[in-house]
Design a protein around this motif. Structure first.
Motif, PDB file in Angstrom:
ATOM      1  N   VAL A 174      85.439  94.366  39.521  1.00 10.51           N
ATOM      2  CA  VAL A 174      85.891  95.580  40.463  1.00 10.51           C
ATOM      3  C   VAL A 174      86.868  96.569  39.596  1.00 10.51           C
ATOM      4  O   VAL A 174      86.617  97.745  39.510  1.00 10.51           O
ATOM      5  N   THR A 175      87.912  95.908  38.900  1.00 16.80           N
ATOM      6  CA  THR A 175      88.653  96.821  38.050  1.00 16.80           C
ATOM      7  C   THR A 175      88.040  97.749  37.088  1.00 16.80           C
ATOM      8  O   THR A 175      88.134  98.828  36.830  1.00 16.80           O
ATOM      9  N   HIS A 176      87.271  96.821  36.405  1.00 16.53           N
ATOM     10  CA  HIS A 176      86.503  97.642  35.413  1.00 16.53           C
ATOM     11  C   HIS A 176      85.719  98.859  36.104  1.00 16.53           C
ATOM     12  O   HIS A 176      85.432  99.944  35.420  1.00 16.53           O
ATOM     13  N   PHE A 177      84.877  98.502  37.005  1.00 11.89           N
ATOM     14  CA  PHE A 177      84.122  99.708  37.699  1.00 11.89           C
ATOM     15  C   PHE A 177      84.945 100.897  38.251  1.00 11.89           C
ATOM     16  O   PHE A 177      84.858 102.020  38.161  1.00 11.89           O
ATOM     17  N   ARG A 178      86.277 100.410  38.707  1.00 13.27           N
ATOM     18  CA  ARG A 178      87.194 101.455  39.221  1.00 13.27           C
ATOM     19  C   ARG A 178      87.653 102.265  38.249  1.00 13.27           C
ATOM     20  O   ARG A 178      87.809 103.429  38.062  1.00 13.27           O
ATOM     21  N   GLN A 179      87.913 101.746  37.038  1.00 12.71           N
ATOM     22  CA  GLN A 179      88.366 102.586  35.747  1.00 12.71           C
ATOM     23  C   GLN A 179      87.143 103.210  35.131  1.00 12.71           C
ATOM     24  O   GLN A 179      87.540 103.900  34.027  1.00 12.71           O
ATOM     25  N   ARG A 180      85.998 102.926  35.493  1.00 14.53           N
ATOM     26  CA  ARG A 180      84.765 103.350  34.975  1.00 14.53           C
ATOM     27  C   ARG A 180      84.902 103.116  33.568  1.00 14.53           C
ATOM     28  O   ARG A 180      84.442 103.843  32.407  1.00 14.53           O
ATOM     29  N   ALA A 181      85.005 101.865  33.158  1.00 10.52           N
ATOM     30  CA  ALA A 181      85.000 101.341  31.749  1.00 10.52           C
ATOM     31  C   ALA A 181      83.787 101.290  31.199  1.00 10.52           C
ATOM     32  O   ALA A 181      82.814 101.299  31.895  1.00 10.52           O
ATOM     33  N   ALA A 182      83.560 101.240  29.781  1.00  8.24           N
ATOM     34  CA  ALA A 182      82.376 101.355  29.375  1.00  8.24           C
ATOM     35  C   ALA A 182      81.373  99.873  29.223  1.00  8.24           C
ATOM     36  O   ALA A 182      80.501  99.966  29.336  1.00  8.24           O
ATOM     37  N   LYS A 183      82.429  98.832  29.107  1.00  3.89           N
ATOM     38  CA  LYS A 183      81.751  97.501  28.788  1.00  3.89           C
ATOM     39  C   LYS A 183      82.793  96.650  29.300  1.00  3.89           C
ATOM     40  O   LYS A 183      83.813  96.871  29.771  1.00  3.89           O
ATOM     41  N   ILE A 184      82.379  95.404  29.871  1.00  2.00           N
ATOM     42  CA  ILE A 184      82.983  94.279  30.273  1.00  2.00           C
ATOM     43  C   ILE A 184      82.588  92.925  29.525  1.00  2.00           C
ATOM     44  O   ILE A 184      81.204  92.687  29.031  1.00  2.00           O
ATOM     45  N   GLN A 185      83.357  91.907  29.337  1.00  2.00           N
ATOM     46  CA  GLN A 185      83.115  90.584  28.665  1.00  2.00           C
ATOM     47  C   GLN A 185      83.107  89.633  29.722  1.00  2.00           C
ATOM     48  O   GLN A 185      84.261  89.543  30.486  1.00  2.00           O
ATOM     49  N   LEU A 186      82.175  89.076  29.904  1.00  2.00           N
ATOM     50  CA  LEU A 186      81.930  87.871  31.117  1.00  2.00           C
ATOM     51  C   LEU A 186      81.118  86.791  30.290  1.00  2.00           C
ATOM     52  O   LEU A 186      80.619  86.745  29.217  1.00  2.00           O
ATOM     53  N   GLY A 187      81.125  85.619  31.037  1.00  2.00           N
ATOM     54  CA  GLY A 187      80.423  84.312  30.602  1.00  2.00           C
ATOM     55  C   GLY A 187      79.088  84.557  31.178  1.00  2.00           C
ATOM     56  O   GLY A 187      78.384  85.381  31.162  1.00  2.00           O
ATOM     57  N   ASN A 188      78.485  83.338  31.669  1.00  2.00           N
ATOM     58  CA  ASN A 188      77.078  83.214  32.017  1.00  2.00           C
ATOM     59  C   ASN A 188      76.901  84.110  33.189  1.00  2.00           C
ATOM     60  O   ASN A 188      77.171  83.912  34.192  1.00  2.00           O
ATOM     61  N   LEU A 189      75.930  85.080  33.096  1.00  2.00           N
ATOM     62  CA  LEU A 189      75.632  85.880  34.115  1.00  2.00           C
ATOM     63  C   LEU A 189      74.912  85.346  35.423  1.00  2.00           C
ATOM     64  O   LEU A 189      74.767  85.935  36.433  1.00  2.00           O
ATOM     65  N   ASP A 190      74.169  84.203  35.150  1.00  2.00           N
ATOM     66  CA  ASP A 190      73.040  83.494  36.001  1.00  2.00           C
ATOM     67  C   ASP A 190      73.534  82.517  36.868  1.00  2.00           C
ATOM     68  O   ASP A 190      72.789  82.018  37.471  1.00  2.00           O
ATOM     69  N   VAL A 191      74.857  82.254  36.734  1.00  2.00           N
ATOM     70  CA  VAL A 191      75.449  81.338  37.796  1.00  2.00           C
ATOM     71  C   VAL A 191      75.695  82.204  38.977  1.00  2.00           C
ATOM     72  O   VAL A 191      76.153  83.209  39.205  1.00  2.00           O
ATOM     73  N   SER A 192      75.283  81.459  39.950  1.00  2.00           N
ATOM     74  CA  SER A 192      75.594  81.789  41.490  1.00  2.00           C
ATOM     75  C   SER A 192      76.738  81.060  42.324  1.00  2.00           C
ATOM     76  O   SER A 192      76.842  79.854  42.106  1.00  2.00           O
ATOM     77  N   ARG A 193      77.519  81.936  42.849  1.00  2.00           N
ATOM     78  CA  ARG A 193      78.519  81.343  43.525  1.00  2.00           C
ATOM     79  C   ARG A 193      78.720  81.994  44.970  1.00  2.00           C
ATOM     80  O   ARG A 193      78.136  82.789  45.430  1.00  2.00           O
ATOM     81  N   ASP A 194      79.321  80.982  45.906  1.00  2.00           N
ATOM     82  CA  ASP A 194      79.537  81.430  47.275  1.00  2.00           C
ATOM     83  C   ASP A 194      80.742  82.176  47.400  1.00  2.00           C
ATOM     84  O   ASP A 194      82.094  81.889  47.062  1.00  2.00           O
ATOM     85  N   PHE A 195      80.680  83.419  47.830  1.00  2.00           N
ATOM     86  CA  PHE A 195      81.910  84.469  48.056  1.00  2.00           C
ATOM     87  C   PHE A 195      81.971  84.737  49.346  1.00  2.00           C
ATOM     88  O   PHE A 195      81.161  85.269  50.128  1.00  2.00           O
TER      89      PHE A 195
END
Length: 298
Positions: A182-203
């Motif tokens: 959310v912070t990256h989107f609020r700051q309108r950052a160009a890119k973000i580093q994350l791990g596995n994008l296909d893991v699904s979690r219960d939020f």
């Protein structure tokens, strides 16, 4: 049960969940008191370390709460010092239960917040309270050890254990995944580093979690363990897409191999049947609604 004038003690009241919990209980007519390890001038707040058994006993003898909601914990899974998890989550909780049992009044309910991390990575799919625990890190082991230790007090205290799955909301630290995104989107950052994008979690939404906790202390299902979860799972790829749609901002995702965990379970989702039976009508906002709230927060 009449709530008017009921005295609630929240440990970890200054934490992310604690602040929402205090507001929820105050709005329902409870007299709310809190303790934590940091100084604060807020009324009804007491600075006491869970490591200090004598100070806890003295405080509980003075307060004599009707309900206790124990949220204080060392919560971030990435925390480096393993010993600290056991000191706070296991030994600290034991000190608290000892102090409650000695305070001269048996509360209506003592809610201990454990964690869905106790299920570990061994089971995929929809996890119920009957799923065998298989904790995979010191944080999760400390929480499961706390649950076992609490069983020793069940004859003396009306203990209820909750196992919350992931939840989020305004005010959660950026060391957690969804606030980071959310912070990256609020700051309108160009890119973000994350791990596995296909893991699904219960939020779930933190506002719904504290509603669940209030409902549970009023239902008083002593001796039970209850999952707190949405019953739905979302992948990080979906979370990014939701935030992008809500903000109109494209965010380039770089997968950092250092963030990818070996043998990570693809889908983790909590079965909330027991919670919904105990707290009639409980539900959590859909994730898009929670993300929209976080993205637009002042």
């Amino acid at each position: 049960m009449s709530i008017a004038g009921k005295r609630a003690l929240i440990t970890g009241i200054q934490g992310f969940t604690g602040r929402y919990m205090a507001a929820e209980l105050q709005a329902s007519g409870y007299e709310v008191m809190g303790l934590g390890s940091q100084p604060s001038a807020e009324p009804g707040y007491f600075q006491v370390d869970l490591a200090d058994g004598p100070a806890l006993r003295k405080l509980l003898a003075n307060i004599q709460p009707d309900v206790v909601i124990h949220l204080a914990a060392l919560a971030f899974v990435g925390h480096g010092a393993a010993d600290a998890f056991y000191r706070v989550n296991l030994i600290g909780t034991r000190h608290l239960l000892e102090a409650i049992a000695a305070c001269g009044k048996v509360p209506d309910c003592v809610l201990l917040a454990s964690s869905a991390n106790v299920y570990g990575n061994a089971s995929a799919g929809l996890l119920s309270e009957a799923t065998p625990p298989a904790p995979a890190n010191d944080y999760a082991v400390s929480k499961l050890a706390m649950e076992y230790m609490a069983n020793l007090w069940r004859e003396r205290l009306p203990i209820l254990i909750t196992r919350p799955f992931n939840y989020t909301g305004v005010g959660q630290a950026d060391s957690f995944l969804l606030p980071k995104i959310v912070t990256h989107f609020r700051q309108r950052a160009a890119k973000i580093q994350l791990g596995n994008l296909d893991v699904s979690r219960d939020f779930s939404d933190v506002r719904a979690v504290v509603t669940a906790y209030r409902g549970l202390i009023e239902a008083r299902p002593s001796g039970q363990t209850v999952n707190v979860s949405s019953g739905k799972s979302h992948s990080l790829r979906e979370v990014i897409a939701m935030c992008s749609a809500l903000t109109g901002h494209p965010l380039e995702v770089e997968v950092n191999p250092a963030f990818v965990r070996a043998n990570e379970v693809k889908i983790l989702c909590g079965d909330n049947t027991r919670l919904c039976e105990l707290v009639k009508g409980w539900q959590t906002p859909n994730l898009e609604e929670t993300l929209s709230w976080m993205l637009s927060a002042e």
